[in-house]
Design a protein around this motif. Structure first.
Motif, PDB file in Angstrom:
ATOM      1  N   GLN A  50       0.958  -1.171  -0.056  1.00 35.52           N
ATOM      2  CA  GLN A  50      -0.051  -0.207   0.026  1.00 35.52           C
ATOM      3  C   GLN A  50       0.780   1.161  -0.061  1.00 35.52           C
ATOM      4  O   GLN A  50       0.655   2.092   0.870  1.00 35.52           O
ATOM      5  N   THR A  51       1.730   1.384  -0.838  1.00 32.51           N
ATOM      6  CA  THR A  51       2.838   2.346  -1.174  1.00 32.51           C
ATOM      7  C   THR A  51       3.549   2.596   0.022  1.00 32.51           C
ATOM      8  O   THR A  51       4.469   3.649   0.043  1.00 32.51           O
ATOM      9  N   LYS A  52       3.623   1.845   0.956  1.00 28.26           N
ATOM     10  CA  LYS A  52       4.757   1.913   2.288  1.00 28.26           C
ATOM     11  C   LYS A  52       5.714   0.805   2.343  1.00 28.26           C
ATOM     12  O   LYS A  52       5.105  -0.214   2.356  1.00 28.26           O
ATOM     13  N   SER A  53       6.781   1.014   2.492  1.00 26.05           N
ATOM     14  CA  SER A  53       7.783   0.009   2.780  1.00 26.05           C
ATOM     15  C   SER A  53       7.703  -0.716   3.957  1.00 26.05           C
ATOM     16  O   SER A  53       7.563  -0.087   5.072  1.00 26.05           O
ATOM     17  N   THR A  54       7.191  -1.894   4.123  1.00 25.33           N
ATOM     18  CA  THR A  54       7.119  -2.737   5.221  1.00 25.33           C
ATOM     19  C   THR A  54       8.300  -3.643   5.698  1.00 25.33           C
ATOM     20  O   THR A  54       8.140  -4.105   6.956  1.00 25.33           O
ATOM     21  N   GLY A  55       8.999  -4.015   4.897  1.00 31.54           N
ATOM     22  CA  GLY A  55      10.243  -4.865   5.207  1.00 31.54           C
ATOM     23  C   GLY A  55      11.143  -4.768   4.145  1.00 31.54           C
ATOM     24  O   GLY A  55      10.912  -4.691   3.095  1.00 31.54           O
ATOM     25  N   ARG A  56      12.446  -5.249   4.713  1.00 30.53           N
ATOM     26  CA  ARG A  56      13.480  -5.289   3.617  1.00 30.53           C
ATOM     27  C   ARG A  56      14.710  -6.429   4.182  1.00 30.53           C
ATOM     28  O   ARG A  56      14.672  -6.319   5.393  1.00 30.53           O
ATOM     29  N   ARG A  57      15.051  -7.015   3.269  1.00 32.81           N
ATOM     30  CA  ARG A  57      16.169  -7.861   3.514  1.00 32.81           C
ATOM     31  C   ARG A  57      17.476  -7.463   2.702  1.00 32.81           C
ATOM     32  O   ARG A  57      17.270  -7.463   1.457  1.00 32.81           O
ATOM     33  N   GLU A  58      18.753  -7.300   3.436  1.00 33.67           N
ATOM     34  CA  GLU A  58      19.910  -7.196   2.622  1.00 33.67           C
ATOM     35  C   GLU A  58      20.929  -8.311   2.824  1.00 33.67           C
ATOM     36  O   GLU A  58      20.920  -9.009   4.094  1.00 33.67           O
ATOM     37  N   ARG A  59      21.493  -8.656   1.708  1.00 35.15           N
ATOM     38  CA  ARG A  59      22.602  -9.675   1.524  1.00 35.15           C
ATOM     39  C   ARG A  59      23.628  -9.311   1.127  1.00 35.15           C
ATOM     40  O   ARG A  59      23.806  -8.653   0.024  1.00 35.15           O
ATOM     41  N   GLN A  60      24.724  -9.534   1.814  1.00 37.58           N
ATOM     42  CA  GLN A  60      26.101  -9.053   1.448  1.00 37.58           C
ATOM     43  C   GLN A  60      27.017 -10.246   1.116  1.00 37.58           C
ATOM     44  O   GLN A  60      27.227 -11.129   2.027  1.00 37.58           O
ATOM     45  N   ASP A  61      27.566 -10.560  -0.150  1.00 38.37           N
ATOM     46  CA  ASP A  61      28.498 -11.538  -0.255  1.00 38.37           C
ATOM     47  C   ASP A  61      29.738 -10.726  -0.868  1.00 38.37           C
ATOM     48  O   ASP A  61      29.995 -10.196  -1.689  1.00 38.37           O
ATOM     49  N   ASP A  62      30.725 -11.610  -0.037  1.00 41.79           N
ATOM     50  CA  ASP A  62      32.065 -10.953  -0.363  1.00 41.79           C
ATOM     51  C   ASP A  62      33.076 -12.303  -0.556  1.00 41.79           C
ATOM     52  O   ASP A  62      32.833 -13.033   0.165  1.00 41.79           O
ATOM     53  N   GLY A  63      33.777 -12.287  -1.729  1.00 42.95           N
ATOM     54  CA  GLY A  63      34.555 -13.391  -1.719  1.00 42.95           C
ATOM     55  C   GLY A  63      35.965 -13.028  -2.290  1.00 42.95           C
ATOM     56  O   GLY A  63      36.187 -12.085  -2.849  1.00 42.95           O
ATOM     57  N   LEU A  64      37.001 -14.025  -2.124  1.00 39.53           N
ATOM     58  CA  LEU A  64      38.259 -13.700  -2.659  1.00 39.53           C
ATOM     59  C   LEU A  64      38.688 -15.290  -3.322  1.00 39.53           C
ATOM     60  O   LEU A  64      38.461 -16.183  -2.525  1.00 39.53           O
ATOM     61  N   ARG A  65      39.155 -15.183  -4.449  1.00 44.84           N
ATOM     62  CA  ARG A  65      39.610 -16.485  -4.995  1.00 44.84           C
ATOM     63  C   ARG A  65      41.168 -16.284  -5.400  1.00 44.84           C
ATOM     64  O   ARG A  65      41.426 -15.416  -6.424  1.00 44.84           O
ATOM     65  N   LEU A  66      42.063 -17.046  -5.096  1.00 44.53           N
ATOM     66  CA  LEU A  66      43.688 -17.133  -5.381  1.00 44.53           C
ATOM     67  C   LEU A  66      43.891 -18.628  -6.042  1.00 44.53           C
ATOM     68  O   LEU A  66      43.510 -19.413  -5.350  1.00 44.53           O
ATOM     69  N   LYS A  67      44.697 -18.397  -7.115  1.00 48.88           N
ATOM     70  CA  LYS A  67      45.161 -19.716  -7.726  1.00 48.88           C
ATOM     71  C   LYS A  67      46.477 -19.753  -8.291  1.00 48.88           C
ATOM     72  O   LYS A  67      46.673 -18.708  -9.133  1.00 48.88           O
ATOM     73  N   THR A  68      47.148 -20.354  -7.632  1.00 39.83           N
ATOM     74  CA  THR A  68      48.541 -20.362  -8.597  1.00 39.83           C
ATOM     75  C   THR A  68      48.783 -21.636  -9.179  1.00 39.83           C
ATOM     76  O   THR A  68      48.375 -22.858  -8.641  1.00 39.83           O
ATOM     77  N   GLN A  69      49.729 -21.732 -10.321  1.00 40.89           N
ATOM     78  CA  GLN A  69      49.780 -22.964 -10.909  1.00 40.89           C
ATOM     79  C   GLN A  69      51.339 -23.102 -11.557  1.00 40.89           C
ATOM     80  O   GLN A  69      51.668 -22.133 -12.170  1.00 40.89           O
ATOM     81  N   LEU A  70      51.912 -24.139 -11.619  1.00 39.74           N
ATOM     82  CA  LEU A  70      53.206 -24.376 -12.254  1.00 39.74           C
ATOM     83  C   LEU A  70      52.674 -25.311 -13.487  1.00 39.74           C
ATOM     84  O   LEU A  70      52.301 -26.293 -13.393  1.00 39.74           O
ATOM     85  N   ASP A  71      53.044 -24.755 -14.699  1.00 42.03           N
ATOM     86  CA  ASP A  71      52.903 -25.946 -15.950  1.00 42.03           C
ATOM     87  C   ASP A  71      54.281 -26.431 -16.384  1.00 42.03           C
ATOM     88  O   ASP A  71      55.258 -25.447 -16.687  1.00 42.03           O
ATOM     89  N   TYR A  72      54.567 -27.718 -16.545  1.00 45.55           N
ATOM     90  CA  TYR A  72      55.930 -28.077 -17.051  1.00 45.55           C
ATOM     91  C   TYR A  72      55.615 -28.846 -18.333  1.00 45.55           C
ATOM     92  O   TYR A  72      54.844 -29.719 -18.011  1.00 45.55           O
ATOM     93  N   ARG A  73      56.242 -28.692 -19.266  1.00 42.53           N
ATOM     94  CA  ARG A  73      56.111 -29.320 -20.788  1.00 42.53           C
ATOM     95  C   ARG A  73      57.608 -29.797 -21.213  1.00 42.53           C
ATOM     96  O   ARG A  73      58.359 -28.893 -21.356  1.00 42.53           O
TER      97      ARG A  73
END
Length: 614
Positions: free
Chosen positions: A273-296
């Protein structure tokens, strides 16, 4: 329903008997199709047409229609119809400047899901496109938009802007920018999309380079959730930075470092009815690290890498949120997780006939919640090993042998869930033999043994045995023989032997509970009647037998037959081909089914399609 069946059957089959030669289908085509699987019916129709004259004009016409029927005799038919239409006209006024006209329409009528999903929208726009060669591409559109959802008809304005740059070079760096923005204000509702991507890449010398990609995405959607016009607003904002660094230590040995950081915020707000009655906030934080050695080097390739992935989820509630069908779960607590993984791959060709591949990884996963009333905190240890060897005895004969081990230890930290702590151990051995003495004969045989053991850590204090074992043996044979220049026969058979039982890990013994035998087979003969016309006739079937076991008070095991299931029937297929591209397809099959309760019924499968160049 029958009228639609007859109409699409006529449209799809009639071209077979009017012409056996079709021109090669270009991008411009007409597609018609019908498919029936038991009580599910699907009709499809599509037209894709593009006509362009260089430095003059371009016309794009696209129409996609899908109609789906779920038919249950005891219930009323459940329909779901979806239609998407696009028409655009681009007129080149100057070599670098064009005006654009666009018409887009979408409609959905859904009687299957049980939700108020039915909707339709139309968008008419005029705009321009500025194309500066090897610099940028800028396009803008604006026009009225109509949208109807939940019995509410809205009207407003829609805007679209797109800015793309070509490869811009500056001080040795290759730069690319992409910006896409659209905003619709339709009555009380708003829809907003914003995407910005920046890429910077440089190769310092062979094998050594650095690449950085920064992206920003924002979106907003407003939905009606009641017939009274109450709204739910969903918005999302995400920053992400990716970096890939490659460094050649010396010829044959490369070092790679990949890093990714993202911050994402999602909001759901309800307006009653044009009035805010509820709110949900979600925060996602992420970190990804990848190290790799390739030998041929020569016949050896190896990879050694380490992966770290951390993620944090936090929820915040302001007011009261009423669950809606597509909101997702709202009871997930704040949590954080971490994954550590060490992995390695090796490929070796000791001879020209022999190859060996080894893959292994060990991972540790941690999941924690700060909520003292939540007891899902857990650790997992995961170990995976895979060894495969392929040996070619002869140019016509090759054998592949594989061994696989998957170990997973799940540990809940708190006593409230510690009864679910368990080891899951999966072992698998497989062989694959291929024999093809010439282009007319092909024989493949594969065999596999699989065993899965799930053992609970604290079973001695539980009231019943929860540990279980599953074993399976599979044997599969495929034979294809080309009898004549235009005739080929194919045979397929698959045998599965399965058993389930209670597991006593300490003594490594089993109490058998259930046993199954599954048989699959198919036989077909394929005739090439004309250069482009292929006919296939055959039969397929499936048989299953099942037994269960009971233990008497005297400790004796009694085997009882639980039932038998069988299905079989003919197969008829027509394919109209042109230069290896399928133009038309008809597949008809019927299965006579008799279940374990001796009930007899039939399952029909129909698949018709036509792809006609226009």
């Amino acid at each position: 329903m029958m009228n639609r069946n007859r109409l699409f059957f006529f449209l799809c089959v009639f071209p077979f008997f009017t012409s056996f030669s079709l021109a090669q289908v270009p991008n411009n085509n007409l597609q018609l199709g019908f498919r029936q699987d038991f009580n599910n019916y699907l009709w499809k129709a599509a037209v894709h047409y593009i006509k362009a004259k260089e430095h003059s004009y371009q016309i794009v016409f696209q129409e996609d229609f899908n109609s789906n029927l779920l038919y249950v005799p005891a219930l009323s038919p459940k329909w779901r119809d979806e239609n998407r239409f696009t028409f655009s006209y681009k007129n080149n006024l100057l070599p670098w400047f064009s005006n654009i006209a666009l018409l887009k329409a979408f409609s959905l009528s859904d009687k299957q899901s049980g939700y108020h999903n039915s909707a339709h929208s139309e968008f008419v726009a005029l705009g321009f496109q500025l194309e500066l060669q090897q610099l940028l591409n800028w396009k803008g559109l604006v026009g009225p938009k109509w949208d109807s959802r939940f019995n509410h008809d809205d009207q407003g304005v829609g805007l679209q802007v797109e800015l793309l740059t070509d490869d811009l070079q500056w001080q040795g760096y290759h730069n690319r920018w992409q910006l896409r923005w659209s905003h619709d204000r339709i009555g009380r509702r708003q829809e907003h999309d914003f995407s910005l991507s920046c890429q910077f890449q440089r190769e310092f010398y062979e094998g050594t380079s650095d690449s950085l990609v920064v992206t920003l995405n924002r979106l907003r959607r407003d939905y009606y959730i009641t017939k009274a016009g109450d709204l739910e607003t969903r918005s999302e904002k995400k920053w992400q930075v990716n970096n890939w660094l490659s460094y050649r230590i010396f010829p044959g040995l490369d070092f790679h470092l990949f890093s990714s950081l993202y911050l994402k915020k999602s909001d759901i707000e309800q307006i009653i009815q044009t009035k805010s009655t509820g709110r949900r906030e979600r925060q996602d934080d992420g970190l990804r690290l990848k190290t790799q050695l390739d030998y041929r080097r020569n016949s050896l390739q190896t990879i050694l890498g380490f992966l770290y992935h951390a993620q944090v989820q936090e929820y915040k509630f302001l007011g009261e949120i009423t669950p809606s069908p597509f909101m997702g779960s709202i009871g997930i607590p704040d949590n954080q997780s971490k994954l550590f993984q060490l992995y390695s791959n090796l490929r070796w060709w000791p001879t020209s006939k022999d190859s060996l591949a080894l893959h292994g990884s060990i991972s540790c996963f941690r999941y924690d919640t700060p909520d003292t009333n939540n007891f899902d905190d857990r650790d997992e240890l995961r170990i995976n090993l895979c060894l495969t060897n392929r040996y070619r005895f002869h140019p016509d004969l090759a054998l592949t042998v594989g061994a696989y081990v998957n170990l997973n230890h799940l540990i809940y930290i708190y006593a409230e869930h510690s009864a679910d702590n368990n080891w899951s151990r999966i072992f698998r051995l497989s062989t694959n033999l291929t024999y093809q003495p010439n282009s007319n004969i092909l024989w493949k045989q594969s065999a596999e043994v699989l065993a899965k053991y799930t053992d609970y850590d604290f079973e001695e204090i539980l009231s019943s045995v929860r540990s279980f074992v599953f074993r399976e043996f599979t044997l599969c044979n495929t034979v294809q023989v080309k009898l004549f220049a235009n005739t080929k026969i194919s045979f397929f058979y698959r045998l599965e032997l399965e058993e389930n039982g209670r597991l006593f890990w300490e003594s490594f013994s089993e109490q058998l509970l259930e046993r199954r035998q599954n048989n699959f087979f198919s036989w077909s003969t394929e005739y090439l009647l004309f250069d482009q016309f292929r006919l296939t006739l055959g039969v397929s079937g499936y048989f299953r037998q099942q037994w269960y076991y009971q233990t008497t008070t005297l400790g004796e095991t009694i085997e009882k037959k639980q039932g038998r299931f069988c299905s079989y029937g003919p197969l008829f297929r027509i394919q109209l081909l042109n230069q290896t591209k399928q133009q038309a397809y008809v597949s008809l099959s019927m299965l006579r089914v008799k279940d374990s309760m001796d009930r007899l019924y039939y399952i029909h499968h129909i698949d018709l399609s036509l792809n006609w160049g226009i």
